[in-house]
Write a protein that holds these residues in place. Sequence first.
Motif, PDB file in Angstrom:
ATOM      1  N   VAL A 192      45.690 -23.804  44.826  1.00  0.00           N
ATOM      2  CA  VAL A 192      45.230 -22.649  44.965  1.00  0.00           C
ATOM      3  C   VAL A 192      46.212 -21.581  44.602  1.00  0.00           C
ATOM      4  N   ARG A 193      45.579 -20.535  43.617  1.00  0.00           N
ATOM      5  CA  ARG A 193      46.569 -19.454  43.244  1.00  0.00           C
ATOM      6  C   ARG A 193      45.827 -18.222  44.088  1.00  0.00           C
ATOM      7  N   VAL A 194      46.882 -17.825  45.150  1.00  0.00           N
ATOM      8  CA  VAL A 194      46.264 -16.605  45.989  1.00  0.00           C
ATOM      9  C   VAL A 194      46.805 -15.398  45.270  1.00  0.00           C
ATOM     10  N   VAL A 195      46.005 -14.492  44.963  1.00  0.00           N
ATOM     11  CA  VAL A 195      46.299 -13.058  44.255  1.00  0.00           C
ATOM     12  C   VAL A 195      46.059 -11.878  45.377  1.00  0.00           C
ATOM     13  N   ILE A 237      41.616 -23.554  42.106  1.00  0.00           N
ATOM     14  CA  ILE A 237      40.840 -22.412  42.881  1.00  0.00           C
ATOM     15  C   ILE A 237      41.527 -20.993  42.669  1.00  0.00           C
ATOM     16  N   VAL A 238      41.210 -20.071  42.283  1.00  0.00           N
ATOM     17  CA  VAL A 238      42.016 -18.659  42.463  1.00  0.00           C
ATOM     18  C   VAL A 238      41.283 -18.004  43.750  1.00  0.00           C
ATOM     19  N   SER A 239      42.227 -17.654  44.614  1.00  0.00           N
ATOM     20  CA  SER A 239      41.686 -16.939  45.685  1.00  0.00           C
ATOM     21  C   SER A 239      42.005 -15.502  45.672  1.00  0.00           C
ATOM     22  N   VAL A 240      41.215 -14.434  45.539  1.00  0.00           N
ATOM     23  CA  VAL A 240      41.457 -13.123  45.180  1.00  0.00           C
ATOM     24  C   VAL A 240      41.207 -12.166  46.131  1.00  0.00           C
ATOM     25  N   HIS A 241      42.121 -11.376  46.806  1.00  0.00           N
ATOM     26  CA  HIS A 241      42.015 -10.588  47.969  1.00  0.00           C
ATOM     27  C   HIS A 241      42.495  -9.330  47.997  1.00  0.00           C
ATOM     28  N   LEU A 242      42.022  -8.845  49.085  1.00  0.00           N
ATOM     29  CA  LEU A 242      42.586  -7.009  49.157  1.00  0.00           C
ATOM     30  C   LEU A 242      44.041  -7.008  49.525  1.00  0.00           C
ATOM     31  N   SER A 243      44.405  -5.917  49.203  1.00  0.00           N
ATOM     32  CA  SER A 243      45.906  -5.731  49.590  1.00  0.00           C
ATOM     33  C   SER A 243      46.589  -6.034  50.676  1.00  0.00           C
ATOM     34  N   SER A 244      47.688  -6.901  50.701  1.00  0.00           N
ATOM     35  CA  SER A 244      48.359  -7.464  51.932  1.00  0.00           C
ATOM     36  C   SER A 244      48.881  -6.114  52.791  1.00  0.00           C
ATOM     37  N   ALA A 245      49.006  -4.930  52.256  1.00  0.00           N
ATOM     38  CA  ALA A 245      49.252  -3.808  52.926  1.00  0.00           C
ATOM     39  C   ALA A 245      48.178  -3.264  53.911  1.00  0.00           C
ATOM     40  N   LEU A 246      47.014  -3.664  53.789  1.00  0.00           N
ATOM     41  CA  LEU A 246      46.025  -3.331  54.306  1.00  0.00           C
ATOM     42  C   LEU A 246      45.311  -4.135  55.214  1.00  0.00           C
ATOM     43  N   ILE A 294      41.213  -2.617  46.673  1.00  0.00           N
ATOM     44  CA  ILE A 294      40.187  -2.746  47.668  1.00  0.00           C
ATOM     45  C   ILE A 294      39.116  -2.847  46.962  1.00  0.00           C
ATOM     46  N   ALA A 295      37.502  -2.781  47.642  1.00  0.00           N
ATOM     47  CA  ALA A 295      36.342  -2.682  47.060  1.00  0.00           C
ATOM     48  C   ALA A 295      36.028  -3.142  45.781  1.00  0.00           C
ATOM     49  N   ARG A 296      35.448  -2.335  45.056  1.00  0.00           N
ATOM     50  CA  ARG A 296      34.937  -2.483  43.592  1.00  0.00           C
ATOM     51  C   ARG A 296      35.940  -3.178  42.769  1.00  0.00           C
ATOM     52  N   PRO A 297      37.315  -2.596  42.446  1.00  0.00           N
ATOM     53  CA  PRO A 297      38.206  -3.054  41.688  1.00  0.00           C
ATOM     54  C   PRO A 297      38.636  -4.678  42.120  1.00  0.00           C
ATOM     55  N   LEU A 298      38.520  -4.965  43.362  1.00  0.00           N
ATOM     56  CA  LEU A 298      38.753  -6.175  43.678  1.00  0.00           C
ATOM     57  C   LEU A 298      37.441  -7.203  43.336  1.00  0.00           C
ATOM     58  N   GLY A 299      36.317  -6.604  43.455  1.00  0.00           N
ATOM     59  CA  GLY A 299      35.339  -7.189  42.971  1.00  0.00           C
ATOM     60  C   GLY A 299      35.252  -7.534  41.429  1.00  0.00           C
ATOM     61  N   VAL A 300      35.669  -6.754  40.728  1.00  0.00           N
ATOM     62  CA  VAL A 300      35.892  -6.688  39.273  1.00  0.00           C
ATOM     63  C   VAL A 300      36.812  -7.925  38.975  1.00  0.00           C
TER      64      VAL A 300
END
Length: 281
Positions: free
Chosen positions: A106-109, A79-88, A114-120
């Motif tokens: 699981v690779r956590v990224v 699993i690749v788990s891709v998330h919003l910035s840890s600073a936020l 945030i927002a659309r770049p995270l979705g892309v």
Amino acid sequence: MTPVAVVTDSTAVLAGRGSVTTVPLQVVLDGVSHTDGTLAPGLLAQSMRRRSPVSTSRPTPHVFLEAYERLVEQGADAIVSVHLSSALSGTVDAAASAAVDSPVPVRVVDTQTIARPLGVAAEEAAVLAAAGADLDACEAAARRVTAASEVVVYVDTLEHLRRGGRIGGAQALLGSALAIKPILEVRDGAVQPLERVRTAGRALGRLEAICLERAGRIRASGATLDVAVHHLDADERAQTLCDHLAASLEEQPRVVELGAVIGAHVGPGTIAVTLAPRFES
């Protein structure tokens, strides 16, 4: 189910490319908790204008672990788990905690965006996974997208960022907040000041100019450019900016209303332009 599954969180703006599992954050409005995506942005904006108390909370590690285990039951072996910035947000930390107990790697990224770049980023990883790419390649795809992405933001006021504790380097602008309309950016994962402008009209003009300049940089890498104009309760302004950008860009931008989690921290009237590369295509 492909051997590599992709997970993200509800702050990601997805466009339906690839199979991505979303784990929701929570929004607490007037003491009532709502799952992100179920609270209408218009209602949130109205409540914030009335200064109703609003806060957000990350998913728990248990919620992430349940999502990982469901994907394993469906056939995922990584699993690749891709998330919003840890600073936020602490969402990355919760995902990392769950990854320790996951039955598959699981690779956590931490995308630092945030927002659309995270979705892309999540979609690029998912498209590669569907094509048979391994865990390393899927993770690398997500990181490549976010490393080159841009988020530029106009806010009517810094007060909501200040209250939510997400103000970052823009804290330095608070003393002159009444006299300026700030343009901010997400840089190194945090909200940082970019420019100070005297009026909303001039701020949106500068937002357009900055984004056109940065779009050229991203396109020079050979990627397809994904452009989105995000807003909270500012549809007319967002559509006007989208039309201006469309007249100067090869790509067609789209208008996206901000979800409740991000909207709760930036406030009504916010306009944000995101630029993200799509290398997969």
